[in-house]
Write an enzyme that holds these catalytic residues in place. Structure first.
Site, PDB file in Angstrom:
ATOM      1  N   ASP A  96       0.522  -1.381  -0.194  1.00 29.90           N
ATOM      2  CA  ASP A  96       0.384  -0.027  -0.084  1.00 29.90           C
ATOM      3  C   ASP A  96       0.985   1.405  -0.016  1.00 29.90           C
ATOM      4  O   ASP A  96       1.773   1.629   0.647  1.00 29.90           O
ATOM      5  CB  ASP A  96      -0.969  -0.011   0.980  1.00 29.90           C
ATOM      6  N   ALA A  97       1.199   1.359  -1.051  1.00 25.74           N
ATOM      7  CA  ALA A  97       1.974   2.594  -1.701  1.00 25.74           C
ATOM      8  C   ALA A  97       1.940   4.077  -2.503  1.00 25.74           C
ATOM      9  O   ALA A  97       1.780   4.983  -1.736  1.00 25.74           O
ATOM     10  CB  ALA A  97       3.244   2.679  -2.440  1.00 25.74           C
ATOM     11  N   LYS A  98       0.574   3.383  -2.693  1.00 29.44           N
ATOM     12  CA  LYS A  98      -0.164   4.419  -3.455  1.00 29.44           C
ATOM     13  C   LYS A  98       0.742   5.766  -4.429  1.00 29.44           C
ATOM     14  O   LYS A  98       0.091   6.616  -4.425  1.00 29.44           O
ATOM     15  CB  LYS A  98      -1.454   5.573  -2.792  1.00 29.44           C
ATOM     16  N   ARG A  99       1.554   5.157  -5.148  1.00 26.94           N
ATOM     17  CA  ARG A  99       2.003   5.991  -5.749  1.00 26.94           C
ATOM     18  C   ARG A  99       1.587   6.389  -7.300  1.00 26.94           C
ATOM     19  O   ARG A  99       0.889   5.245  -7.712  1.00 26.94           O
ATOM     20  CB  ARG A  99       3.746   5.117  -6.370  1.00 26.94           C
ATOM     21  N   THR A 126      -1.081  -0.336  -4.559  1.00 22.03           N
ATOM     22  CA  THR A 126      -1.503   0.600  -5.197  1.00 22.03           C
ATOM     23  C   THR A 126      -0.931   1.758  -5.230  1.00 22.03           C
ATOM     24  O   THR A 126       0.246   1.900  -5.879  1.00 22.03           O
ATOM     25  CB  THR A 126      -1.926   1.005  -3.137  1.00 22.03           C
TER      26      THR A 126
END
Length: 277
Positions: A96-99, A126
């Site tokens: 879960d890094a939402k890059r 993510t």
């Protein structure tokens, strides 16, 4: 030989272990509740306990990278070990890094999380599409080449999300629906499940969107954020079989006792199976 696609591996894991993703979110309050210090030693103890207790139980772990990055290189080292240990025990890892970025920078993020030669290689990551869906192309291509997957933010569970995600484009679609339609195109023809997933919050009440993307739907918001298993049919409708609900505090608050963590996972899984299957 090409690696087995993430979508196929995820479908098998969900069928065999149940449709539950457990977040690994070692924030300061949770470390304190476990009687641990808010330091690298506490981080390592917490993370190792969760992985050792649950890696043979759950389909997917979702470590939140920010809670490890805040400790610098030593925190990232803890994350690297957790990813490796979890995958060795048969759990899939969704970072879960939402890059979200463009060009070579997006390529570098892809190399960090989706290239099998990286120490942080995860089964999926993510991503944020709000620099335009095309900006994700380096990650999509790297994921495909390495048998990995992506989960793209579409309709999130935070209250601020609608001001962007519910905005409309020239043809009348919401921006969220544009993202979902792109994902459906990426997954076209994939069996048994595409490798490009969407993040759709379980707290939405109703999604009012076409969720038939032939890919997994990560559903945050269960437990502490207020949603329960009974809310999922109303949000996801016909797409319910592809939903991967994620729970963090609802499971982690039962630690540090390993048996209690496992019991919490089994209870959550039983409640979800009754709704999703």
């Amino acid at each position: 030989m090409s690696p087995e696609p993430f979508g196929a591996r995820l479908r098998r894991a969900m069928d065999e272990r149940g449709p539950l993703c457990v977040g690994i979110d070692p924030h300061a309050a949770l470390l304190d509740a476990w009687g641990l210090g808010d330091d690298v030693a506490g981080l390592e103890r917490f993370t190792r306990t969760v992985v050792e207790a649950l890696a043979e139980e759950v389909a997917v772990f979702k470590p939140q990278s920010a809670f490890f990055e805040r400790f610098g290189s030593r925190g990232v080292a803890v994350l690297e070990r957790a990813v490796a240990d979890a995958r060795a025990a048969g759990a899939l890892v969704l970072m879960d890094a939402k890059r979200g970025d463009i060009g070579s920078t997006m390529g570098a993020y892809a190399a960090a999380y989706l290239d099998r030669t990286s120490p942080l290689f995860s089964d999926a990551v993510t991503l944020s599409p709000y620099l335009g869906f095309g900006s994700l192309r380096p990650a999509l291509e790297t994921a495909r080449a390495n048998g990995a997957g992506v989960f793209v933010l579409a309709l999130t569970s935070n209250p601020e999300g609608p001001e962007v995600q519910r905005a409309t484009v020239a043809d009348g679609r919401t921006l969220a629906q544009v993202v979902l339609d792109h994902l459906a195109a990426e997954n076209a023809g994939a069996e048994p499940l595409g490798s490009c997933g969407a993040v759709v919050g379980a707290t939405l009440g109703r999604s009012d969107a076409d969720l038939a993307i032939n890919g997994p739907l990560l559903a945050p918001g269960l437990g502490a954020q207020g949603a329960g298993a009974a809310d999922l049919p109303r949000v996801f409708g016909d797409a319910l079989p592809n939903v991967l609900p994620t729970v963090s505090r609802g499971v982690l608050r039962h630690g540090p006792d390993g048996a209690a963590l496992r019991a919490a996972v089994r209870a959550e899984t039983e409640a979800l199976v009754a709704v999703l299957r």
